[in-house]
Design a protein around this motif. Structure first.
Motif, PDB file in Angstrom:
ATOM      1  N   GLY A   1       0.790  -1.227   0.000  1.00 36.90           N
ATOM      2  CA  GLY A   1       0.000   0.000   0.000  1.00 36.90           C
ATOM      3  C   GLY A   1       0.817   1.268   0.000  1.00 36.90           C
TER       4      GLY A   1
ATOM      5  N   VAL B   1      -4.497   3.143  -3.822  1.00 38.23           N
ATOM      6  CA  VAL B   1      -5.561   2.543  -4.624  1.00 38.23           C
ATOM      7  C   VAL B   1      -6.271   3.621  -5.444  1.00 38.23           C
TER       8      VAL B   1
ATOM      9  N   ALA C   1      -6.729  -4.707  -7.109  1.00 41.05           N
ATOM     10  CA  ALA C   1      -5.359  -4.634  -6.619  1.00 41.05           C
ATOM     11  C   ALA C   1      -5.060  -5.773  -5.655  1.00 41.05           C
TER      12      ALA C   1
ATOM     13  N   ALA D   1      -8.198   0.323   1.496  1.00 39.46           N
ATOM     14  CA  ALA D   1      -8.165   0.075   0.050  1.00 39.46           C
ATOM     15  C   ALA D   1      -9.572  -0.076  -0.501  1.00 39.46           C
TER      16      ALA D   1
ATOM     17  N   GLY E   1     -11.871   2.249  -3.272  1.00 42.59           N
ATOM     18  CA  GLY E   1     -12.572   1.738  -4.438  1.00 42.59           C
ATOM     19  C   GLY E   1     -14.017   2.192  -4.468  1.00 42.59           C
TER      20      GLY E   1
ATOM     21  N   LEU F   1     -10.514  -6.460  -4.490  1.00 41.60           N
ATOM     22  CA  LEU F   1      -9.316  -6.558  -3.656  1.00 41.60           C
ATOM     23  C   LEU F   1      -8.916  -8.015  -3.495  1.00 41.60           C
TER      24      LEU F   1
END
Length: 213
Positions: free
Chosen positions: A48, A56, A67, A86, A90, A99
């Motif tokens: 990350g 992201v 990802a 994350a 999104g 994810l």
């Protein structure tokens, strides 16, 4: 789908794996891959880069649809927060973001009994699925029995594995309920192995093989 390999991108730019490549350069490379195909692209975003949500968001900005984020065996609560960040990014960007939450429970097992490492991967995988991840990536060479244990513990079609020398075939893993196989930096390794062998041949006064494409 096309999955980028963080190690492959880093090494192609002269950096070792593990977030040593500048994030700007990684995102730029991912964007070039997105621009080269009509297929959906999911990006390996390491751990990350210190801010999974922002990383992201930037990756989505260049066109990715998903990802990999690594837990790096941080404390479980902290790892869950990284995955949630994350996923929030999104959602905020308004894309059906996927994810593939990676746990390093097998890679960093050390001298632990294998059964304990599998149990740790299952516990972490369940936590990431509960947090909203669609899939859990457990890298390492995994037997059919181990793959089955991961699927039983994490969920049918919720486990992602890696194809490495010594691993089973994708069809064998699929048969026990694995959702996804990726190959990490191995395609690049295959290409570089061919280059190395050619170099050895040319230094020994060889020639370019006639069947070279």
């Amino acid at each position: 789908a096309i999955a980028t390999a963080g190690q492959g991108i880093a090494s192609s730019h002269g950096y070792p794996d593990g977030e040593k490549i500048p994030l700007d350069l990684m995102i730029e490379a991912v964007g070039r891959i997105v621009g080269a195909t009509a297929l959906p692209v999911t990006a390996d975003l390491d751990g990350g880069f210190g801010d999974a949500g922002e990383t992201v968001r930037r990756a989505i900005g260049v066109g990715v649809c998903g990802a990999n984020i690594e837990d790096r065996m941080r404390p479980l609560g902290e790892s869950v927060e990284v995955m949630q960040a994350a996923l929030r990014a999104g959602g905020q960007e308004g894309v059906p973001f996927v994810l593939n939450a990676r746990t390093d429970a097998l890679l960093k097992a050390g001298d632990r009994p294998r059964s304990e490492a599998i149990a740790e991967a299952v516990a972490r995988g369940r936590a990431y699925i509960d947090a909203g991840a669609q899939c859990v990536f457990v890298p390492g060479v995994v037997t059919a029995d181990e793959a089955g244990a991961l699927v039983d513990g994490i969920g049918l079609r919720k486990v992602s594995l890696i194809g490495l020398p010594g691993a089973l075939s994708a069809a064998q893993y699929e048969a026990v309920g694995v959702a996804r196989i990726s190959y990490g930096p191995m395609p690049q390794n295959v290409a570089l192995t061919a280059l190395k062998r050619l170099g050895e041949s040319l230094l020994a006064d060889g020639v370019i093989p006639e069947d070279t494409e």
